[in-house]
Motif scaffolding. Sequence first.
Motif, PDB file in Angstrom:
ATOM      1  N   UNK A 144       0.873  -1.173   0.000  1.00  0.00           N
ATOM      2  CA  UNK A 144       0.000   0.000   0.000  1.00  0.00           C
ATOM      3  C   UNK A 144       0.913   1.226   0.000  1.00  0.00           C
ATOM      4  N   UNK A 145       0.785   2.070  -1.000  1.00  0.00           N
ATOM      5  CA  UNK A 145       1.685   3.213  -1.144  1.00  0.00           C
ATOM      6  C   UNK A 145       1.294   4.294  -0.141  1.00  0.00           C
ATOM      7  N   UNK A 281       1.436  -4.026  -6.863  1.00  0.00           N
ATOM      8  CA  UNK A 281       1.089  -5.443  -6.862  1.00  0.00           C
ATOM      9  C   UNK A 281       2.371  -6.248  -7.068  1.00  0.00           C
ATOM     10  N   UNK A 282       2.768  -7.026  -6.067  1.00  0.00           N
ATOM     11  CA  UNK A 282       3.991  -7.815  -6.150  1.00  0.00           C
ATOM     12  C   UNK A 282       3.759  -9.210  -6.729  1.00  0.00           C
ATOM     13  N   UNK A 283       2.557  -9.469  -7.188  1.00  0.00           N
ATOM     14  CA  UNK A 283       2.290 -10.726  -7.867  1.00  0.00           C
ATOM     15  C   UNK A 283       2.033 -11.882  -6.913  1.00  0.00           C
ATOM     16  N   UNK A 284       1.779 -13.050  -7.508  1.00  0.00           N
ATOM     17  CA  UNK A 284       1.458 -14.229  -6.707  1.00  0.00           C
ATOM     18  C   UNK A 284       2.707 -14.801  -6.049  1.00  0.00           C
ATOM     19  N   UNK A 302       9.726  -6.937   2.902  1.00  0.00           N
ATOM     20  CA  UNK A 302       9.733  -5.654   2.192  1.00  0.00           C
ATOM     21  C   UNK A 302       8.551  -4.780   2.611  1.00  0.00           C
ATOM     22  N   UNK A 303       7.707  -5.283   3.504  1.00  0.00           N
ATOM     23  CA  UNK A 303       6.572  -4.501   3.986  1.00  0.00           C
ATOM     24  C   UNK A 303       5.257  -4.831   3.299  1.00  0.00           C
ATOM     25  N   UNK A 304       5.242  -5.910   2.513  1.00  0.00           N
ATOM     26  CA  UNK A 304       4.037  -6.255   1.754  1.00  0.00           C
ATOM     27  C   UNK A 304       2.980  -6.917   2.622  1.00  0.00           C
ATOM     28  N   UNK A 305       1.727  -6.746   2.208  1.00  0.00           N
ATOM     29  CA  UNK A 305       0.584  -7.375   2.864  1.00  0.00           C
ATOM     30  C   UNK A 305       0.042  -8.493   1.987  1.00  0.00           C
ATOM     31  N   UNK A 306      -0.652  -9.430   2.619  1.00  0.00           N
ATOM     32  CA  UNK A 306      -1.198 -10.582   1.914  1.00  0.00           C
ATOM     33  C   UNK A 306      -2.575 -10.288   1.325  1.00  0.00           C
TER      34      UNK A 306
END
Length: 316
Positions: A144-145, A281-284, A302-306
């Motif tokens: 989320x930016x 979107x970091x993809x699947x 890297x701070x990504x959410x599921x």
Amino acid sequence: MQVEFLPVPEAAHLLRAMPKAFVPSFFCKEAYALAYTEGKVFAGMAHDGNRLHALVYLYEGPRKCFFSPRFLTFGGWEGSARLSLADWQQLLQRTLIFLEGQGAAVWQVACPPDFYPLYTPPAGAWQALSRRVQIVEDLCHYLRVEDRPLRALMSRGQRRYLHMPQRKDWQLHRRAAALTDWQEFYALLCRNRQARNIPLSISYERLCRSVNIAQEALQVFELRDAKGALLAATLALRVHPQVLYYFLPACHPLYYAFSPMVPLLSAMYAYAREAGISYVDLGISSVHGVVNQGLSVFKERMGAMRSIKKTLIISI
């Protein structure tokens, strides 16, 4: 509301004459549908004669299987907020009747991840289909930016790689698609996949075709050494006004230990902030529901959410 299913060339006059009553994804571009001519391609359109309220492309593949879309990340019906559950149910039923008339055996729909700001058929509309629906759920990740740099979201361990380009005298560039040497990029991609024993699902010809369709929606982020050799690169495709899609990351095998994707992702995130994009979107992170734990952990550090990305396989 009128619902029509036409071969894409015959649908062109309607697609061009009527404005869309919804914010479309990249995969609603007529150019994308026209570029894939292996088998038939149909446009399904729901309109009131003045505005287009929903759209789907149906691509014929092997063994009478139809796809939405034929390649890339997602497809299926996209529409406006005014469509009710009953409207969506009608559109899906009409689609199945049309495909049945084409002799189709299966319709496979790659749905957008849950976090996408798109109007698509709700779960209830799919569940109401009087056909057998198989649902494959894959794990995906997104950023989320926010109004702060990516380093603020990353784990401490990942932050140390942000300074690697400066320490190694590498140059980080962002290039428009038109300024990119695609043979060089593809050679790096092949080498990367071979070293990791991962099959490469995109040919050089299809990559070039996709680049030609995307044009200004595609950016390339790359790292080069002091002599100009390409060490790592990844693509960023603006698949929706609010979503930047990260895909085809490639790194020279000799530089894995330096995690070059960390500074590249940080640069992509900064670009998204500048461009007013809400999500990266970091993809699947799984294949057919089987999670790649290493990839999942990297993205979350890297701070990504599921999120969840569903593929629907519907027997006709």
